[in-house]
Scaffold this motif. Sequence first.
Motif, PDB file in Angstrom:
ATOM      1  N   GLN A 153       0.845  -1.049   0.130  1.00 13.02           N
ATOM      2  CA  GLN A 153       0.145  -0.126  -0.082  1.00 13.02           C
ATOM      3  C   GLN A 153       0.603   1.158   0.174  1.00 13.02           C
ATOM      4  OE1 GLN A 153      -3.156  -1.437  -1.071  1.00 13.02           O
ATOM      5  NE2 GLN A 153      -3.719   0.347  -0.230  1.00 13.02           N
ATOM      6  N   VAL A 154       1.827   1.330   0.804  1.00 14.30           N
ATOM      7  CA  VAL A 154       3.002   2.309   0.671  1.00 14.30           C
ATOM      8  C   VAL A 154       3.382   2.549  -0.585  1.00 14.30           C
ATOM      9  CG1 VAL A 154       5.116   3.214   1.751  1.00 14.30           C
ATOM     10  CG2 VAL A 154       3.410   2.428   3.102  1.00 14.30           C
ATOM     11  N   SER A 155       3.876   1.605  -1.552  1.00 13.04           N
ATOM     12  CA  SER A 155       4.285   1.592  -2.549  1.00 13.04           C
ATOM     13  C   SER A 155       3.482   1.897  -3.845  1.00 13.04           C
ATOM     14  CB  SER A 155       5.149   0.334  -2.831  1.00 13.04           C
ATOM     15  OG  SER A 155       4.416  -0.753  -3.044  1.00 13.04           O
ATOM     16  N   THR A 156       2.210   1.768  -3.669  1.00 20.01           N
ATOM     17  CA  THR A 156       1.340   2.070  -4.833  1.00 20.01           C
ATOM     18  C   THR A 156       0.269   3.202  -4.658  1.00 20.01           C
ATOM     19  OG1 THR A 156      -0.223   0.236  -4.017  1.00 20.01           O
ATOM     20  CG2 THR A 156       1.250  -0.665  -5.275  1.00 20.01           C
ATOM     21  N   THR A 157       0.036   3.671  -3.169  1.00 24.05           N
ATOM     22  CA  THR A 157      -0.718   4.867  -3.000  1.00 24.05           C
ATOM     23  C   THR A 157      -0.004   5.904  -2.888  1.00 24.05           C
ATOM     24  OG1 THR A 157      -2.257   3.305  -1.656  1.00 24.05           O
ATOM     25  CG2 THR A 157      -2.495   5.492  -1.583  1.00 24.05           C
ATOM     26  N   ALA A 158      -0.087   7.046  -3.615  1.00 26.78           N
ATOM     27  CA  ALA A 158       0.855   8.054  -4.050  1.00 26.78           C
ATOM     28  C   ALA A 158       0.779   8.885  -2.628  1.00 26.78           C
ATOM     29  CB  ALA A 158       0.154   9.046  -5.068  1.00 26.78           C
ATOM     30  N   GLU A 159      -0.632   9.049  -1.897  1.00 24.50           N
ATOM     31  CA  GLU A 159      -0.616  10.070  -0.749  1.00 24.50           C
ATOM     32  C   GLU A 159      -0.141   9.359   0.307  1.00 24.50           C
ATOM     33  OE1 GLU A 159      -4.478  10.686  -3.305  1.00 24.50           O
ATOM     34  OE2 GLU A 159      -3.224   9.059  -2.778  1.00 24.50           O
TER      35      GLU A 159
END
Length: 265
Positions: A153-159
Amino acid sequence: KLFSLMKARSCSFDQSPMYSPNLSITSILLGLGVYTNYFTDSIAPFKGFKTDAFGNTTPLEVSPFTGSNLISNGVVLNPAGIGRVHADNYWNSNNSLYYEYIKDSYTVDYSFSDPYHYKVGRTQAYNASTTNALPLVYTQQDQATSTWSVTTQVSTTAELETNYLAKLGFTFGGSYTSTNTTQKSTTIGTTFYVSPGYTGWIEACLPGAYANGTAKYKEYLYSMGTGTFIATGNTVSNSNEGGWSPLSNSSMSVLNFNTDQYYGR
């Protein structure tokens, strides 16, 4: 006289390196060991829960953002207001309900840094002299790349990525990134004097930082009748979101060095 300068290799590890020696001989150097190692940081296991509009919580065995239920992710109109936001779009396990999850917040639960986390190179040499300590020197003759190891989720969610990296910088100073390249340099990073009959080594390290936090997402349900997304009132909380990231700096000036020696070759 100086020992031969090392050849750096891209690497990132903190345990059980794999050595790949490359030997050479000079008049004062009987063995130069250069290695490449392979390591992947461990990531904390998933831990999460769903909270409804009345404050009731239900533990989640797996993240709703994994597996084959994901059909798309990207930037969408913000159902909660003006602007566009990143969303993850999912069917439920029965392929009967279509959900959209939009990041609401990210809070760091704990964090720490390690000035020696990313190894960007190493040299070692045997001092064949019987009387004099000789200097072993380190320069960065090849560029070395250090890469983060974070949850999906950190690597795929820009915000979420932006928030995570910003919190590392605020907590530990400097700037942190997903990938950092330490550039080649002819500058001597450090010098270590090796005793006669000993093998000395120098290991160059780039600082890294770790953050573990909780990411919260607002849940929306797609209405087939109206073609709009309706807020369910549920919030999905994913704990253990984060990981390791390297300091964003290509200069040798930020490197730290481990040095030691052992008797014999």
